[in-house]
Motif scaffolding. Sequence first.
Motif, PDB file in Angstrom:
ATOM      1  N   GLU A  36       0.731  -1.201   0.071  1.00 51.24           N
ATOM      2  CA  GLU A  36      -0.456  -0.044  -0.668  1.00 51.24           C
ATOM      3  C   GLU A  36       1.522   1.377   0.201  1.00 51.24           C
ATOM      4  OE1 GLU A  36      -3.091   2.475   0.160  1.00 51.24           O
ATOM      5  OE2 GLU A  36      -3.354   0.470   0.151  1.00 51.24           O
ATOM      6  N   ARG A 169      -9.126  -1.317   2.710  1.00 55.15           N
ATOM      7  CA  ARG A 169      -7.992  -2.198   1.929  1.00 55.15           C
ATOM      8  C   ARG A 169      -8.555  -3.009   0.633  1.00 55.15           C
ATOM      9  NH1 ARG A 169      -5.659   2.132   4.257  1.00 55.15           N
ATOM     10  NH2 ARG A 169      -3.661   2.090   4.522  1.00 55.15           N
ATOM     11  N   GLN A 172      -7.827  -0.755  -4.207  1.00 55.36           N
ATOM     12  CA  GLN A 172      -6.711  -0.049  -4.938  1.00 55.36           C
ATOM     13  C   GLN A 172      -7.156   1.484  -5.175  1.00 55.36           C
ATOM     14  OE1 GLN A 172      -2.181  -1.725  -5.482  1.00 55.36           O
ATOM     15  NE2 GLN A 172      -1.402  -0.894  -4.015  1.00 55.36           N
TER      16      GLN A 172
END
Length: 314
Positions: A36, A169, A172
């Motif tokens: 990330e 999460r 993305q």
Amino acid sequence: MLHEIEKDLEKEGLSQKEYSELLVRLLDYGVICRDESQIEQTLYDRYVRLEELVGDYLSLLGIRIQHDRRFQFVRLFPPGAQVPGMEEDQQNTGSPSFRQRLNQNEVALILVLRAQYDKALREGAVDEQGCVMVSFEGLSIAMKNLLKRSLPENVTDRKALFRKLRQLRLIQLQNEDSVEDGDLWLRIRPMIMSYVSDQVLSELMAETQEKNAEGEAVAEADAGTAEMTTDVPGEPTAEDESSESDDDSENNDGENNSDAAEIQDTASEELPESPAVTAEVADEEETDSAEASEDEDAPEQATDNKQPVSLFGE
């Protein structure tokens, strides 16, 4: 306990502050993904070194940890949560601690993301990180097909929706401001599997197929009713009546024409002789009188009187 923690931290060459930073991040976000950002990459590598120590501390709170070493992410689950692929927590069943409430738009989008991810798995369209690429347009179409819903029309609400899923999460996305672009592409992370179980997905797909089948049956019934209403056997339609009337008028016209032809033929038979014959008879009478009273120029006068005969084509 703190004394033992400090000893373990010294062995790993980490401070208590770094340990606290890792715990706070996990309890705040509930997830850490190595790919990330640079910060989460550092925190994930730190968790790998302190995995046992972190697990012992969080177990006192009834929090369970999912660590996927292949895709390199860590996720926390609150006490009593039902997690696909993990055993049920018998000690904290029904506990509301550390739970996040999702609104209807968030739940709907998560369900559609799970369905899209499962579809990509069957088609083998998964990258090395276990992520699936999906277009913004395809996501909107899938939501309408599965749930008969649309993404929020308000731009602010739409940005907040995708920002929330990015914080979890599950997706993305480089920038939430680009959600207005129809050509936008986003990545669905593999941790979506732990949010929606196979059972829930199967029930959703079965319900969608049932609704589609009912819609097709209703459409077919409406079409059949429309056909029965427009085309009733044994009763002539307006088009048939108009065509029959046209045929009758044509037949009448044909009969009238044939009758007119017969009348014309009959009239032509009853008419007197042609002007050529009449002129010829008159010519003979003039010739007889001319022979009795005229001199030798009478033949030329007779010839001139015969000109109407040649004009009518004897």
